[in-house]
Design an enzyme around this catalytic site. Structure first.
Site, PDB file in Angstrom:
ATOM      1  N   GLU A   1      22.385  39.518  39.761  1.00  0.00           N
ATOM      2  CA  GLU A   1      21.046  39.442  40.361  1.00  0.00           C
ATOM      3  C   GLU A   1      21.052  40.384  41.556  1.00  0.00           C
ATOM      4  OE1 GLU A   1      19.029  35.493  40.557  1.00  0.00           O
ATOM      5  OE2 GLU A   1      20.893  34.735  39.745  1.00  0.00           O
TER       6      GLU A   1
ATOM      7  N   HIS B   1      10.319  34.518  47.227  1.00  0.00           N
ATOM      8  CA  HIS B   1      10.801  35.145  45.986  1.00  0.00           C
ATOM      9  C   HIS B   1       9.749  36.158  45.550  1.00  0.00           C
ATOM     10  CE1 HIS B   1      12.542  35.732  42.078  1.00  0.00           C
ATOM     11  NE2 HIS B   1      13.511  34.881  42.346  1.00  0.00           N
TER      12      HIS B   1
ATOM     13  N   ARG C   1      16.556  40.241  48.299  1.00  0.00           N
ATOM     14  CA  ARG C   1      15.285  39.581  47.968  1.00  0.00           C
ATOM     15  C   ARG C   1      14.240  39.741  49.068  1.00  0.00           C
ATOM     16  NH1 ARG C   1      16.245  33.640  45.711  1.00  0.00           N
ATOM     17  NH2 ARG C   1      17.123  34.735  43.945  1.00  0.00           N
TER      18      ARG C   1
ATOM     19  N   HIS D   1      10.043  30.174  48.576  1.00  0.00           N
ATOM     20  CA  HIS D   1      11.035  29.783  47.564  1.00  0.00           C
ATOM     21  C   HIS D   1      12.151  28.912  48.120  1.00  0.00           C
ATOM     22  CE1 HIS D   1      13.394  30.167  43.938  1.00  0.00           C
ATOM     23  NE2 HIS D   1      14.391  30.751  44.566  1.00  0.00           N
TER      24      HIS D   1
ATOM     25  N   ARG E   1      19.008  34.283  51.669  1.00  0.00           N
ATOM     26  CA  ARG E   1      20.075  33.807  50.782  1.00  0.00           C
ATOM     27  C   ARG E   1      20.334  34.768  49.630  1.00  0.00           C
ATOM     28  NH1 ARG E   1      19.592  31.259  46.201  1.00  0.00           N
ATOM     29  NH2 ARG E   1      17.462  30.511  46.549  1.00  0.00           N
TER      30      ARG E   1
END
Ligand code: SIN
Length: 505
Positions: free
Chosen positions: A115, A233, A279, A340, A375
């Site tokens: 990811e 997100h 992100r 998120h 994160r």
């Protein structure tokens, strides 16, 4: 008020909570109290997978640590990150021992994916995109084999119970009617109630993830920190009239492209890693791009994937989109970021100890500082499992018999409840947080939002606890903590504050 007693009280039925139950069962009776079924928490919906220092050698661990630190925007606690990653192999073996059906290649090796912001593929997954559900189901199955385990559903925590020495001795819950109270005394109380992303107008979280754990802990005098650090997100389905729905970052990890209305991959204008940038960077880029070209829309495209690949690899997401009339294999999906994950929360050490003796917190409700201000993808399940396991080292020695008289303090059962219209209050709260504590923030909007939240809080009065109004009171308190924290440390971290932004005042 009904009363019960147990050795260990776990509040919240996500992966962190169930993992804690599993760890504690050899040491005494455990009662898990949850707001609803497994599907009421965020763990159930976790799609991408579980990040592990795959290979588990010293170099694999170091890479995972460095990726976590880099993604965290300079605000992780490195020693805590090393503990998190170092415990990865142990939790992996634990999951295999309870038969979590992780996806495997035909030769039996486990499949790993990548990811954003991960330098290597290290994320294991189950059922394609149903990792959270399958881990949670296996944990729930396993703990239900023990006669020392009990489960209570449809109870909402409303107060931490303390004795006259300030020791936490359990908690008080509201039942389904919104009026019936249940008091549970316990040798140790563990909060694993999840985050508060549903307080924002757009969120990937289930409706009940409204920060209740933070609110009750704050009222009990527990230290709360870093509430400004919310993660947004970037790739969340945006179909008018439909609830936001997560399109997992594993899609980008496996080649999905983010394009604007002209079909251009604009993310490289913002970061050299394009779709695989951290992100927070991607969410901010989407936000800025949509301000520049509001009429164009932004899309996630998987149309170049080999035939049937999307349906096979991401079956749950594919089916959901198809039900909404969108075939991801042929049509790019309209996307917009949504709130998120809460990185801050109840301050704890790496064994879940809070600043109140007898009270512990694990998972998204806790602030262990492992995530910094942003994160790393799929480190949340790792944290839930690691902290659910590590809690046992803090609690075992300090366990007190549930038969003991805990001598409760004479705290009032009245709480300060807002007197505004409940539905209007929620609508306003969500809009305020979205506008003032969103992806890009300006201090004038933060101040304005905070004033409005405080006015709603101050409109209240002390009253007996009552479900719906109490939940709104919690939401307002958490919103206040978020906005106050932004105001205190306005330039820290990934959610940055700008002096002014065209269109924002
Ligand atoms: C995702 O699958 O994109 C979400 C995973 C995460 O929140 O880390």
């Amino acid at each position: 008020m009904k009363k019960e007693s147990v050795d260990f009280l776990v509040v919240g039925g996500g992966i962190a909570g169930y993992q804690a139950v599993l760890s504690l069962l050899p040491h005494g009776s455990v009662l898990l109290v949850s707001r609803g079924p497994l599907s009421s928490g965020s763990s159930y919906y976790a799609q991408g997978g579980l990040a592990l220092p795959w290979g588990f050698g010293a170099e694999d661990c170091e890479r995972h640590v460095q990726d976590t630190l880099r993604a965290g925007a300079g605000l992780c606690d490195e020693a805590s990150v090393r503990i998190l990653v170092g415990d990865g192999e142990k939790v992996w073996k634990g999951l295999l021992s309870i038969d979590v059906p992780f996806d495997q290649a035909p030769d039996g090796s486990f499949l790993t994916t990548r990811e954003a912001a991960h330098s290597v593929p290290r994320i294991v997954h189950a059922g394609g995109d149903r990792t959270g559900f399958l881990i949670l189901s296996a944990l729930a199955r396993k703990v239900s084999e023990s006669s020392s385990f009990r489960f209570l559903s449809n109870y909402q925590i409303c107060r931490i119970r303390k004795n006259r020495q300030g020791m936490v001795t359990g908690a008080i819950f509201l039942g389904e009617t919104g009026h019936d109270l249940l008091e549970i005394s316990a040798g140790a109380t563990i909060l694993s109630t999840g985050g508060g992303s549903s307080l924002f107008l757009r969120s990937t979280n289930p409706r009940l993830q409204r920060g209740d754990g933070v609110a009750v802990a704050a009222r009990a005098g527990c230290e709360i920190e870093r509430m400004a650090y919310y993660q947004f997100h970037p790739t969340v389905l945006d179909i008018p009239g439909q609830a936001p729905f997560l399109l997992t970052e594993a899609m980008r990890g496996e080649g999905a492209r983010v394009i604007n209305g002209q079909g251009r991959r604009f993310l490289f204008d913002y970061h050299p890693d394009g779709e695989l940038a951290p992100r927070d960077v991607v969410s901010r880029a989407l936000w800025l791009e949509s301000k520049k070209h509001p009429e164009e829309g932004i899309f996630l495209s998987l149309t170049h994937f080999p035939k049937d690949r999307v349906a096979q690899r991401f079956p749950q997401v594919y089916r959901h989109c198809l039900e909404l009339g969108l075939d991801l294999q042929t049509t790019p999906a309209p996307i917009r970021p949504a709130a998120h994950f809460q990185m801050g929360g109840i301050r704890t050490d790496m064994n879940g100890r809070t600043t109140l003796p007898g009270l512990f917190a694990i998972g998204e409700v806790a602030s262990t500082r492992v995530h910094g201000a942003n994160r790393l993808a799929s480190n949340s399940l790792l944290e839930a499992l690691v902290m659910g396991s590590r809690i046992v080292d803090a609690i075992d020695g300090g366990r007190r018999s549930s038969e003991e008289d805990h001598g409760e303090s004479d705290e009032s059962d009245q709480v300060f409840l807002p007197s505004v219209d409940i539905e209007e209050g929620w609508t306003r709260l969500r809009q305020i947080l979205w506008d003032s504590a969103g992806i890009v923030r300006t201090l004038p909007l933060v101040k304005k939002g905070l004033l409005e939240i405080c006015a709603m809080i101050d409109s209240g009065r002390p009253a007996p606890i009552e479900g719906a109004r109490f939940a709104l009171g919690n939401g307002l308190l958490v919103a206040k903590l978020i906005l106050e924290d932004i105001q205190t440390a306005p330039v820290a971290g990934a959610n940055y504050v700008v002096d002014e932004m065209p269109g924002l005042t």
